[in-house]
Design a protein around this motif. Sequence first.
Motif, PDB file in Angstrom:
ATOM      1  N   ASP A  12      -0.215  11.723   2.158  1.00  0.00           N
ATOM      2  CA  ASP A  12      -0.057  11.372   3.572  1.00  0.00           C
ATOM      3  C   ASP A  12       0.188   9.873   3.611  1.00  0.00           C
ATOM      4  O   ASP A  12      -0.735   9.066   3.754  1.00  0.00           O
ATOM      5  CB  ASP A  12      -1.313  11.746   4.354  1.00  0.00           C
ATOM      6  N   LEU A  13       1.426   9.492   3.453  1.00  0.00           N
ATOM      7  CA  LEU A  13       1.780   8.092   3.279  1.00  0.00           C
ATOM      8  C   LEU A  13       1.367   7.236   4.473  1.00  0.00           C
ATOM      9  O   LEU A  13       0.652   6.234   4.329  1.00  0.00           O
ATOM     10  CB  LEU A  13       3.290   7.978   3.036  1.00  0.00           C
ATOM     11  N   LEU A  14       1.790   7.640   5.656  1.00  0.00           N
ATOM     12  CA  LEU A  14       1.493   6.824   6.833  1.00  0.00           C
ATOM     13  C   LEU A  14      -0.005   6.714   7.093  1.00  0.00           C
ATOM     14  O   LEU A  14      -0.505   5.638   7.446  1.00  0.00           O
ATOM     15  CB  LEU A  14       2.195   7.406   8.057  1.00  0.00           C
TER      16      LEU A  14
ATOM     17  N   PRO B 177       7.250  -0.697  10.390  1.00  0.00           N
ATOM     18  CA  PRO B 177       6.907   0.659  10.848  1.00  0.00           C
ATOM     19  C   PRO B 177       8.045   1.652  10.664  1.00  0.00           C
ATOM     20  O   PRO B 177       7.816   2.790  10.219  1.00  0.00           O
ATOM     21  CB  PRO B 177       6.554   0.444  12.322  1.00  0.00           C
ATOM     22  N   PHE B 178       9.285   1.245  10.976  1.00  0.00           N
ATOM     23  CA  PHE B 178      10.417   2.154  10.807  1.00  0.00           C
ATOM     24  C   PHE B 178      10.657   2.459   9.333  1.00  0.00           C
ATOM     25  O   PHE B 178      10.854   3.626   8.953  1.00  0.00           O
ATOM     26  CB  PHE B 178      11.676   1.550  11.427  1.00  0.00           C
ATOM     27  N   ALA B 179      10.658   1.441   8.483  1.00  0.00           N
ATOM     28  CA  ALA B 179      10.937   1.670   7.060  1.00  0.00           C
ATOM     29  C   ALA B 179       9.886   2.582   6.433  1.00  0.00           C
ATOM     30  O   ALA B 179      10.217   3.461   5.627  1.00  0.00           O
ATOM     31  CB  ALA B 179      11.000   0.333   6.314  1.00  0.00           C
ATOM     32  N   VAL B 180       8.632   2.405   6.800  1.00  0.00           N
ATOM     33  CA  VAL B 180       7.578   3.264   6.247  1.00  0.00           C
ATOM     34  C   VAL B 180       7.688   4.670   6.832  1.00  0.00           C
ATOM     35  O   VAL B 180       7.441   5.663   6.130  1.00  0.00           O
ATOM     36  CB  VAL B 180       6.187   2.648   6.499  1.00  0.00           C
ATOM     37  N   TRP B 181       8.066   4.780   8.114  1.00  0.00           N
ATOM     38  CA  TRP B 181       8.296   6.105   8.706  1.00  0.00           C
ATOM     39  C   TRP B 181       9.380   6.853   7.927  1.00  0.00           C
ATOM     40  O   TRP B 181       9.233   8.036   7.620  1.00  0.00           O
ATOM     41  CB  TRP B 181       8.700   5.954  10.171  1.00  0.00           C
TER      42      TRP B 181
ATOM     43  N   VAL C 102       0.838  -1.202   0.000  1.00  0.00           N
ATOM     44  CA  VAL C 102       0.000   0.000   0.000  1.00  0.00           C
ATOM     45  C   VAL C 102       0.872   1.252   0.000  1.00  0.00           C
ATOM     46  O   VAL C 102       0.576   2.229  -0.708  1.00  0.00           O
ATOM     47  CB  VAL C 102      -0.955  -0.011   1.203  1.00  0.00           C
ATOM     48  N   ALA C 103       1.955   1.238   0.770  1.00  0.00           N
ATOM     49  CA  ALA C 103       2.833   2.417   0.815  1.00  0.00           C
ATOM     50  C   ALA C 103       3.365   2.757  -0.573  1.00  0.00           C
ATOM     51  O   ALA C 103       3.396   3.930  -0.970  1.00  0.00           O
ATOM     52  CB  ALA C 103       3.985   2.175   1.781  1.00  0.00           C
ATOM     53  N   ALA C 104       3.799   1.747  -1.319  1.00  0.00           N
ATOM     54  CA  ALA C 104       4.322   2.011  -2.664  1.00  0.00           C
ATOM     55  C   ALA C 104       3.215   2.447  -3.610  1.00  0.00           C
ATOM     56  O   ALA C 104       3.442   3.287  -4.500  1.00  0.00           O
ATOM     57  CB  ALA C 104       5.022   0.763  -3.200  1.00  0.00           C
ATOM     58  N   ALA C 105       2.013   1.902  -3.437  1.00  0.00           N
ATOM     59  CA  ALA C 105       0.884   2.342  -4.263  1.00  0.00           C
ATOM     60  C   ALA C 105       0.565   3.816  -3.990  1.00  0.00           C
ATOM     61  O   ALA C 105       0.318   4.599  -4.921  1.00  0.00           O
ATOM     62  CB  ALA C 105      -0.342   1.470  -3.984  1.00  0.00           C
TER      63      ALA C 105
ATOM     64  N   THR D 119      12.344   0.832   2.088  1.00  0.00           N
ATOM     65  CA  THR D 119      12.243   2.279   1.941  1.00  0.00           C
ATOM     66  C   THR D 119      12.600   2.717   0.529  1.00  0.00           C
ATOM     67  O   THR D 119      11.914   3.567  -0.063  1.00  0.00           O
ATOM     68  CB  THR D 119      13.168   2.967   2.963  1.00  0.00           C
ATOM     69  N   GLY D 120      13.664   2.137  -0.029  1.00  0.00           N
ATOM     70  CA  GLY D 120      14.072   2.505  -1.386  1.00  0.00           C
ATOM     71  C   GLY D 120      13.016   2.193  -2.417  1.00  0.00           C
ATOM     72  O   GLY D 120      12.793   2.976  -3.351  1.00  0.00           O
ATOM     73  N   GLY D 121      12.326   1.057  -2.270  1.00  0.00           N
ATOM     74  CA  GLY D 121      11.271   0.713  -3.217  1.00  0.00           C
ATOM     75  C   GLY D 121      10.088   1.650  -3.151  1.00  0.00           C
ATOM     76  O   GLY D 121       9.482   2.000  -4.172  1.00  0.00           O
TER      77      GLY D 121
END
Length: 317
Positions: A181-183, A247-251, A165-168, A281-283
Amino acid sequence: MSFTLFPGTRLALALESLAGLSVGDALGAQHFIAPVDLSDPPPAPWEWTDDTEEACCLVAVLAEGDFDRDGFADLLGRHHDPYRGYGPGAVTMLRAIREGLPWPIAAAAAFDGQGSAGNGAAMRAAPLGAWHADSLAHAATQGARAAEVTHAHADGIAGGVAVTVAAAVAAAGRLDGHRPDLLGAVIAHTPAGRVRDGLVAAARLRGPSGAAGARSSGPATAGSVRVAEAANQLGNGARAMAIDTVPFAVWVADRFLGDYPGAIAACGSAGGDVDTTCAITGGIVAAYTGLDGIPADWLSAREPLPGWLAAATTAGE
């Protein structure tokens, strides 16, 4: 979101996310050899790990319709190289799949029948999210399908969903021209449980600067103390679990969404499972910035991706 994606555009988005994932993975892995100074990166080539290998298998089966879990499992079984940094549980599972054990049985049997709660489904998921940038709900559904091939534990599946979902969200923000608002979006589409709780904690760490559009798109000014605080509270992947990695990588992706080098530097400074936090995170960040966000010399230093991936993606066009 009000745009339509054609297969060629979906594939292009997925491949750009894969580029960000693989460069992050390969550069992050260099931290296990010697401390990395990004102003003077290590000499090429930077070898990628299991994170990239599994992501390549995922991208190779992307197509219209539901995610092809049988095809994905087959590629994981055939292409996995134990010397790429796979954990012992993953090696056992993928070897069993290669030898003909159906993936639902192999995944369910892992860790004495508990299923894997590790970060493996999350580490490979970003390109799938970029592919589904036009529907966060569909991205979440497909993220769960992809995760279930190797992760039968709810935490492992939720980690895969969150990163998908984050990458979408990131790719959609790039397409519609608005910083998302990614998070907030990821929390809304991640199943209830410990991973979602960690994401909620990550959102609290943003504080007033966490409002969409308020974060710097250049190098972070908060410094290592802020990143260290986040890693201390959320985890840095040292346990290789979804709950202490995602959680950390998405933060980090949320905070450095327009700054690929800054995102990778933040993950590196936190220690822990650096190749995997950098890959996740890079992706996500590359889904937002595209290839232009990745330093060209970093991309050329990364070990080339496997030839079978190029053959698979060309055949699917």
